[in-house]
Write a protein that holds these residues in place. Structure first.
Motif, short mmCIF file in Angstrom:
data_model
loop_
_atom_site.label_atom_id
_atom_site.label_comp_id
_atom_site.label_asym_id
_atom_site.label_seq_id
_atom_site.Cartn_x
_atom_site.Cartn_y
_atom_site.Cartn_z
N UNK A 63 12.47 -6.15 -11.96
CA UNK A 63 13.01 -5.03 -11.17
C UNK A 63 11.91 -4.03 -10.85
N UNK A 64 11.09 -3.73 -11.86
CA UNK A 64 10.04 -2.71 -11.68
C UNK A 64 9.03 -3.15 -10.63
N UNK A 65 8.59 -4.40 -10.69
CA UNK A 65 7.58 -4.87 -9.73
C UNK A 65 8.16 -4.95 -8.32
N UNK A 66 9.37 -5.47 -8.19
CA UNK A 66 9.97 -5.59 -6.85
C UNK A 66 10.24 -4.22 -6.23
N UNK A 67 10.88 -3.33 -6.99
CA UNK A 67 11.15 -1.99 -6.45
C UNK A 67 9.85 -1.22 -6.24
N UNK A 68 8.88 -1.44 -7.15
CA UNK A 68 7.58 -0.78 -7.00
C UNK A 68 6.86 -1.26 -5.74
N UNK A 69 6.96 -2.54 -5.44
CA UNK A 69 6.35 -3.07 -4.22
C UNK A 69 7.02 -2.50 -2.98
N UNK A 70 8.35 -2.37 -3.02
CA UNK A 70 9.08 -1.77 -1.89
C UNK A 70 8.66 -0.31 -1.69
N UNK A 71 8.60 0.43 -2.79
CA UNK A 71 8.19 1.83 -2.72
C UNK A 71 6.75 1.93 -2.20
N UNK A 72 5.87 1.08 -2.72
CA UNK A 72 4.48 1.09 -2.27
C UNK A 72 4.34 0.76 -0.80
N UNK A 73 5.12 -0.22 -0.34
CA UNK A 73 5.11 -0.59 1.08
C UNK A 73 5.54 0.59 1.95
N UNK A 74 6.59 1.28 1.51
CA UNK A 74 7.10 2.42 2.27
C UNK A 74 6.09 3.57 2.28
N UNK A 75 5.46 3.81 1.14
CA UNK A 75 4.42 4.85 1.06
C UNK A 75 3.27 4.51 2.00
N UNK A 76 2.96 3.22 2.14
CA UNK A 76 1.86 2.80 3.01
C UNK A 76 2.23 2.92 4.49
N UNK A 77 3.35 2.29 4.90
CA UNK A 77 3.67 2.24 6.33
C UNK A 77 4.13 3.58 6.89
N UNK A 78 4.62 4.48 6.03
CA UNK A 78 5.07 5.79 6.50
C UNK A 78 3.91 6.74 6.76
N UNK A 119 1.87 -0.53 -11.28
CA UNK A 119 2.61 -0.75 -10.03
C UNK A 119 2.70 0.55 -9.21
N UNK A 120 2.84 1.68 -9.90
CA UNK A 120 2.97 2.96 -9.20
C UNK A 120 1.65 3.43 -8.60
N UNK A 121 0.54 3.18 -9.30
CA UNK A 121 -0.74 3.75 -8.88
C UNK A 121 -1.52 2.86 -7.93
N UNK A 122 -1.20 1.57 -7.87
CA UNK A 122 -1.93 0.66 -6.97
C UNK A 122 -1.88 1.12 -5.51
N UNK A 123 -0.72 1.54 -4.98
CA UNK A 123 -0.73 2.02 -3.59
C UNK A 123 -1.68 3.20 -3.37
N UNK A 124 -1.76 4.09 -4.35
CA UNK A 124 -2.66 5.23 -4.25
C UNK A 124 -4.12 4.77 -4.21
N UNK A 125 -4.46 3.83 -5.09
CA UNK A 125 -5.82 3.28 -5.12
C UNK A 125 -6.16 2.65 -3.77
#
Length: 438
Positions: A63-78, A119-125
């Protein structure tokens, strides 16, 4: 024979993945079955161990990885990731961005499990990496070093907290000693070590890459930071709840429920869907497409992590950790060093820092009382040993490898050596403190 069997299985895994080019998930299944048979697990129970290992680790992370990937994708494309990267660089300058990320990783790592923090910090990196064309490993590894150190050394993380209870150590004293060791360990294994990794080629996971948007289309700085870090804020709030002296059991149950990482990630994704999606003019159909793409991108990672869980469970079920520990107990070593050595060897053999720490603790616990060893330092010595040389039998190894899209060789050169540096520096720190503390 036990150590030789484990060594053979690890070599077989590496050869299957790197030389024969077998899919890592299939390679893990083959090696797990071979290991189970060679280590004496009854033939009718090998597949049950494999299934249990896969279920246990996916139960924790799916759950954490899937939801984290969705959140990361949204943080990126937005454009939120682009905004965050810009604000950070404007605040500290591109020259010091690595240190800013290390500090963020340390603060975030204290209340969070390693996997969640990762999972949370990878999009930031990756947002910093893409925007400023910087080497991904050079920028990202120091932050991951800070997450790893807090996971291994500092309560309230599960493993050090369990060791504190087992040795009847003092939580606050262990935290202070751990902090004294953590800071030099992060600096040396993070930014200093990363200076040698600038040339490692890395094309990070595509799900966190987005087209650069014009400034006028970016969300606001507060919206970007708040939404991206909302899971951290929620988990920190629930971590501080026990100190508020609220004794109502109903309230405690609600806070426990809301503080579960899976629920936190779900809440954060729902909020982000509005703040970075609907509020920015995106339809639910567009958002659903982004979420589907995000899950596709991490599907193979989930399978590989499941495979590593199967391998770990087979090794654990065979009783390997107890055999290794009992053989090492006869070594005539100082207790603090013995605790580190036992934890390190079990960690290298099995891949699990938690199993390594708790197994080593059970072996050396009598020595702590007999030799009047400082229990706070024993917690840290074992915690440091349990981080040694993460490699192909550790899910964290594959999480890093797949997200950063590296070869096994480059993952060992960066990730495995970083973890080993943290472990050795931790042992040195414990030894130095022991000279001054009685």
């Amino acid at each position: 024979m036990v150590l030789l069997t484990i060594f053979f299985c690890i070599v077989l895994l590496v050869l299957l993945v790197s030389l024969v080019k077998v899919n890592p998930f299939i390679a893990f299944l083959i090696v797990s079955i071979v290991a189970g048979l060679l280590l004496g697990i009854p033939i009718n129970k090998v597949t049950a161990s494999v299934q249990k290992g896969m279920g246990d680790i996916l139960g924790q992370l799916l759950i954490i990885i899937c939801l984290g990937a969705m959140l990361g994708k949204l943080v990126a494309v937005s454009g939120a990731a682009q905004k965050i990267a810009g604000v950070l660089v404007d605040a500290v300058g591109e020259k010091y961005i690595q240190w800013a990320l290390v500090a963020a990783g340390f603060i975030i790592g204290i209340p969070l499990f390693y996997g969640i923090g990762f999972v949370l910090m990878v999009p930031l990196i990756f947002s910093v990496v893409y925007k400023y064309k910087l080497p991904a490993v050079y920028i990202g590894l120091p932050m991951l070093a800070s997450l790893s150190v807090t996971h291994g050394f500092l309560p309230p993380h599960p493993s050090p907290s369990a060791l504190v209870a087992l040795f009847h150590a003092n939580m606050a004293t262990t935290f202070i000693y751990g902090l004294m060791i953590a800071i030099p360990a992060i600096i040396l294994a993070g930014p200093v070590f990363a200076q040698f990794l600038k040339k490692i080629p890395s094309e990070p996971l595509a799900t966190f890459r987005a087209e650069e948007l014009p400034v006028e289309k970016l969300p606001g700085a507060f919206n970007s930071f708040f939404t991206a870090l909302l899971p951290v804020l929620l988990l920190m709030l629930t971590a501080f709840f026990p100190y508020l002296n609220i004794k109502d059991p109903g309230v405690a149950k609600v806070i426990t429920f809301l503080g579960d990482p899976s629920i936190v990630m779900l809440i954060a994704l729902i909020v982000a869907t509005y703040t970075l999606g609907i509020k920015q003019g995106k339809s639910m159909g567009m958002l659903a497409g982004s979420f589907t793409d995000a899950v596709k991108d991490v599907a193979l990672i989930l399978l590989i992590i499941a495979g590593s869980g199967a391998f770990k469970e087979v090794l654990t079920a065979s009783g390997v950790s107890s055999q290794i520990a009992s053989q090492l107990q006869s070594f005539n070593l100082p207790p603090l060093l013995l605790g580190w050595v036992i934890a390190a060897i079990i960690r290298i053999s099995l891949g699990s820092a938690t199993v390594a720490g708790l197994t080593a603790a059970g072996i050396v616990a009598p020595l702590v009382l007999q030799n009047h060893i400082n229990p706070n330092l024993m917690v840290l010595s074992i915690g440091a040993g349990s981080l040694a040389f993460s490699h192909v039998n550790d899910s964290g190894f594959w999480l890093y490898k797949e997200y950063f899209n590296l070869s096994i060789k480059d993952t060992i050169k960066s990730w495995s050596l970083m973890e080993t540096l943290v472990s050795v520096i931790g042992l040195v720190g414990v030894t130095v403190i022991n000279l001054f503390v009685k």
